[in-house]
Design a protein around this motif. Structure first.
Motif, PDB file in Angstrom:
ATOM      1  N   THR A 221       0.813  -1.219   0.000  1.00 46.62           N
ATOM      2  CA  THR A 221       0.000   0.000   0.000  1.00 46.62           C
ATOM      3  C   THR A 221       0.841   1.262   0.000  1.00 46.62           C
ATOM      4  N   GLY A 222       2.050   1.212   0.512  1.00 50.51           N
ATOM      5  CA  GLY A 222       2.904   2.387   0.568  1.00 50.51           C
ATOM      6  C   GLY A 222       4.329   2.028   0.199  1.00 50.51           C
ATOM      7  N   TRP A 223       5.270   2.612   0.926  1.00 51.27           N
ATOM      8  CA  TRP A 223       6.682   2.325   0.692  1.00 51.27           C
ATOM      9  C   TRP A 223       7.164   1.250   1.667  1.00 51.27           C
ATOM     10  N   ASP A 224       8.027   0.372   1.198  1.00 54.52           N
ATOM     11  CA  ASP A 224       8.622  -0.667   2.039  1.00 54.52           C
ATOM     12  C   ASP A 224       9.832  -0.054   2.743  1.00 54.52           C
ATOM     13  N   VAL A 225       9.597   0.565   3.867  1.00 52.03           N
ATOM     14  CA  VAL A 225      10.656   1.284   4.563  1.00 52.03           C
ATOM     15  C   VAL A 225      11.759   0.328   5.017  1.00 52.03           C
ATOM     16  N   GLU A 226      11.376  -0.851   5.508  1.00 52.53           N
ATOM     17  CA  GLU A 226      12.393  -1.798   5.950  1.00 52.53           C
ATOM     18  C   GLU A 226      13.192  -2.336   4.771  1.00 52.53           C
ATOM     19  N   GLY A 227      12.533  -2.541   3.644  1.00 46.35           N
ATOM     20  CA  GLY A 227      13.258  -2.954   2.451  1.00 46.35           C
ATOM     21  C   GLY A 227      14.222  -1.877   1.981  1.00 46.35           C
ATOM     22  N   PHE A 228      13.808  -0.625   2.083  1.00 45.86           N
ATOM     23  CA  PHE A 228      14.671   0.501   1.726  1.00 45.86           C
ATOM     24  C   PHE A 228      15.886   0.548   2.647  1.00 45.86           C
ATOM     25  N   ARG A 229      15.634   0.386   3.944  1.00 47.62           N
ATOM     26  CA  ARG A 229      16.733   0.408   4.915  1.00 47.62           C
ATOM     27  C   ARG A 229      17.712  -0.749   4.654  1.00 47.62           C
ATOM     28  N   ALA A 230      17.173  -1.927   4.339  1.00 47.29           N
ATOM     29  CA  ALA A 230      18.031  -3.083   4.073  1.00 47.29           C
ATOM     30  C   ALA A 230      18.876  -2.864   2.826  1.00 47.29           C
ATOM     31  N   ALA A 231      18.285  -2.251   1.788  1.00 43.30           N
ATOM     32  CA  ALA A 231      19.037  -1.987   0.559  1.00 43.30           C
ATOM     33  C   ALA A 231      20.177  -1.006   0.819  1.00 43.30           C
ATOM     34  N   LEU A 232      19.932  -0.005   1.641  1.00 40.81           N
ATOM     35  CA  LEU A 232      20.992   0.950   1.969  1.00 40.81           C
ATOM     36  C   LEU A 232      22.116   0.264   2.746  1.00 40.81           C
ATOM     37  N   ARG A 233      21.744  -0.650   3.611  1.00 41.08           N
ATOM     38  CA  ARG A 233      22.751  -1.341   4.428  1.00 41.08           C
ATOM     39  C   ARG A 233      23.549  -2.347   3.603  1.00 41.08           C
ATOM     40  N   GLN A 234      22.871  -3.073   2.720  1.00 43.30           N
ATOM     41  CA  GLN A 234      23.528  -4.156   2.000  1.00 43.30           C
ATOM     42  C   GLN A 234      24.244  -3.698   0.728  1.00 43.30           C
ATOM     43  N   ALA A 235      23.672  -2.719   0.011  1.00 41.01           N
ATOM     44  CA  ALA A 235      24.252  -2.305  -1.265  1.00 41.01           C
ATOM     45  C   ALA A 235      25.267  -1.180  -1.122  1.00 41.01           C
ATOM     46  N   ALA A 236      25.263  -0.502   0.031  1.00 39.23           N
ATOM     47  CA  ALA A 236      26.173   0.631   0.261  1.00 39.23           C
ATOM     48  C   ALA A 236      26.118   1.629  -0.893  1.00 39.23           C
ATOM     49  N   PRO A 237      24.922   2.137  -1.226  1.00 34.99           N
ATOM     50  CA  PRO A 237      24.809   3.058  -2.360  1.00 34.99           C
ATOM     51  C   PRO A 237      25.351   4.442  -2.018  1.00 34.99           C
ATOM     52  N   THR A 238      25.728   5.168  -3.037  1.00 41.81           N
ATOM     53  CA  THR A 238      26.129   6.563  -2.863  1.00 41.81           C
ATOM     54  C   THR A 238      24.915   7.474  -2.775  1.00 41.81           C
ATOM     55  N   MET A 239      23.853   7.096  -3.480  1.00 40.69           N
ATOM     56  CA  MET A 239      22.686   7.967  -3.599  1.00 40.69           C
ATOM     57  C   MET A 239      21.421   7.135  -3.608  1.00 40.69           C
ATOM     58  N   ALA A 240      20.322   7.724  -3.174  1.00 44.58           N
ATOM     59  CA  ALA A 240      18.992   7.123  -3.293  1.00 44.58           C
ATOM     60  C   ALA A 240      18.073   8.147  -3.951  1.00 44.58           C
ATOM     61  N   TYR A 241      17.235   7.665  -4.851  1.00 44.06           N
ATOM     62  CA  TYR A 241      16.307   8.534  -5.587  1.00 44.06           C
ATOM     63  C   TYR A 241      14.894   8.013  -5.367  1.00 44.06           C
ATOM     64  N   VAL A 242      14.021   8.854  -4.809  1.00 44.52           N
ATOM     65  CA  VAL A 242      12.643   8.447  -4.545  1.00 44.52           C
ATOM     66  C   VAL A 242      11.691   9.528  -5.041  1.00 44.52           C
ATOM     67  N   ILE A 243      10.459   9.123  -5.310  1.00 45.92           N
ATOM     68  CA  ILE A 243       9.401  10.041  -5.766  1.00 45.92           C
ATOM     69  C   ILE A 243       8.272   9.965  -4.734  1.00 45.92           C
ATOM     70  N   PRO A 244       8.330  10.749  -3.672  1.00 45.40           N
ATOM     71  CA  PRO A 244       7.377  10.578  -2.577  1.00 45.40           C
ATOM     72  C   PRO A 244       6.015  11.210  -2.823  1.00 45.40           C
TER      73      PRO A 244
END
Length: 474
Positions: A221-244
């Motif tokens: 129904t919305g954004w997967d906040v925990e999935g977002f947090r896990a991706a930041l932790r596991q992928a070590a990205p430089t940037m995140a782009y979202v359309i809120p």
């Protein structure tokens, strides 16, 4: 040197063959769609006939026939037996596909409104009145003219995020803004976390920067906040782009709690968070609340006039800390020297007009209601959420036929953007973005054509199609 795409890379982008007509024509339709929607760029050499036939499990005769048909249409250049290069009919093979659909074809591939003609004309007239004050200067404005920077800053302040003109850099649209940010904060090989699905040209920009998009699926129904947090932790990205704000393509709007958690996750992982607010003014059931940047000053926000006023203005902006804006302005001359003065002045005049946006929202509410009703009548098996704002519905189809439907649509007077255009690695074959930006009579024609094309594919039984569309199909 001509770029090439291998059969191994091209094959996953093509749906499996069906029994819906000649195999060579079906393959040609899918290859044409890949070129027209940008998934295979222009000027790229396709695999040899034997190589592609082996990768797809088809006969070489089928691939030869598809290539021949595309060469006859002007979608490929080169002779049979040699590598064929992607092109546009009547073009040189090196330009970018244009946004205009052929005469008589309803364009649902772009989610954008026509201009409000009187308001835009008046804004340009006001800009010409203001222009003489700018003529004594050299005309270059890497950060933008003061009057527009002040007007954009005022919009943020009115939404609950105090902003000064020094925190605004004017760009030539939101896409230009994203390219500038990517150049500043990323390097080749970096990872960039993105919503999934996401805006196709944003995904293109990430790839053009030679970065790797890391998709995080939206929740039920919305954004997967925990999935977002896990991706930041596991992928070590430089940037995140979202359309809120009225997300493209789903139309969803991020809650205040989701914004706060996503900002917190980005801060904890030291990831630069970029939020795309190009649709924020198109709230149809109420405003989206304070901007995401209100949760931390390091959030970089991108905005534009393209969706809310008119894409022809080609004016956007970046909101960030004064230090980030200074670095962006210093780096910009390697790309361009600034946005056109007249368009900036016209945009400032539009932002001062209190009547434009309410009228646009009222128009979109009526067209959204019409599209929802038409889909319920003609295509009752298609599922979707009614979005609280934005410009489109994100429809789930009964079968994974989005690319096939987009390839077939021109025969029924339509141009579509297939679901995989909004994803990474071929996702979203069960989905289709349907803009409600056309007038109601055109939406009626469009949905009737969709129903006929869908029935021709066999996704929807003919007896489930409305009598009007069924009669037209016959």
């Amino acid at each position: 040197m001509t770029r090439r795409i291998s059969a191994r890379a091209l094959a996953p982008m093509l749906p499996p063959p069906s029994d819906r007509g000649p195999a060579y024509r079906e393959l040609a339709d899918h290859l044409r769609l890949l070129v027209l929607d940008g998934r295979v760029p222009l000027g790229v050499a396709l695999p040899g006939e034997r190589e592609l036939a082996a990768a797809l499990g088809l006969s070489r005769t089928t691939v030869t026939g598809a290539y021949r048909l595309l060469r006859e249409e002007g979608c490929l250049t080169g002779r049979q037996g040699a590598r064929s290069t992607t092109a546009l009919p009547g073009g040189t093979g090196t330009s970018t596909p244009g946004p205009e659909a052929p005469d008589g074809v309803l364009d649902l591939a772009y989610a954008a409104l026509p201009a409000a003609p009187q308001a835009v004309h008046a804004a340009y007239a006001a800009a010409l009145q203001d222009l003489p004050a700018h003529l004594p200067s050299h005309g270059y404005s890497p950060a933008g003219v003061d009057v527009l920077r002040g007007a954009v800053a005022g919009k943020y302040t009115a939404r609950g995020l105090p902003t000064t003109p020094e925190q605004i850099l004017v760009t030539s649209g939101a896409q230009h803004a994203l390219h500038l940010v990517l150049r500043l904060v990323t390097a080749a090989g970096d990872r960039v976390v993105v919503d999934h699905p996401s805006y196709p040209h944003a995904l293109d920009a990430v790839r053009e920067a030679r970065c790797r998009p890391v998709p995080v699926a939206l929740g039920s129904t919305g954004w997967d906040v925990e999935g977002f947090r896990a991706a930041l932790r596991q992928a070590a990205p430089t940037m995140a782009y979202v359309i809120p704000d009225f997300h493209n393509p789903t139309g969803r709007c991020m809650t205040g709690a989701e914004r706060a958690e996503i900002v917190r996750a980005a801060r904890e992982s030291r990831t630069t968070l970029v939020v795309d607010e190009t649709l924020v003014d198109l709230h149809l059931d109420g405003p989206s609340g304070p901007p995401t940047g209100a949760h931390h000053p390091d959030v970089i926000s991108i905005g534009s006039t393209s969706k809310s006023y008119w894409a022809g203005l080609r004016i956007g902006w970046i909101r960030a800390t004064p230090g980030t804006i200074t670095r962006l302005a210093a780096a910009r001359p390697s790309v361009d020297m600034g946005s056109p003065i007249v368009e900036q002045l016209a945009t400032a005049a539009l932002l001062r007009d209190p009547d434009v946006l309410p009228a646009r929202r009222e128009q979109l509410r009526a067209q959204r209601a019409a599209l929802v009703a038409l889909l319920g009548e003609h295509l009752p098996g298609w599922r979707f959420e009614v979005p609280p704002g934005g410009l489109s519905l994100w429809a789930e189809l009964p079968e994974p036929v989005s690319s096939a439907l987009a390839a077939l649509a021109p025969r029924y007077g339509l141009r579509l953007a297939a679901g995989p255009r909004f994803g990474v690695d071929g996702a979203f074959e069960r989905f289709l973005r349907l803009p409600f930006t056309l007038p109601v009579p055109d939406l009626e024609r469009a949905v009737s054509g969709l129903a006929r094309a869908d029935a021709a594919l066999g996704s929807t039984p003919l007896d489930a199609v409305s009598p009007t569309a069924a009669a037209q199909l016959a």
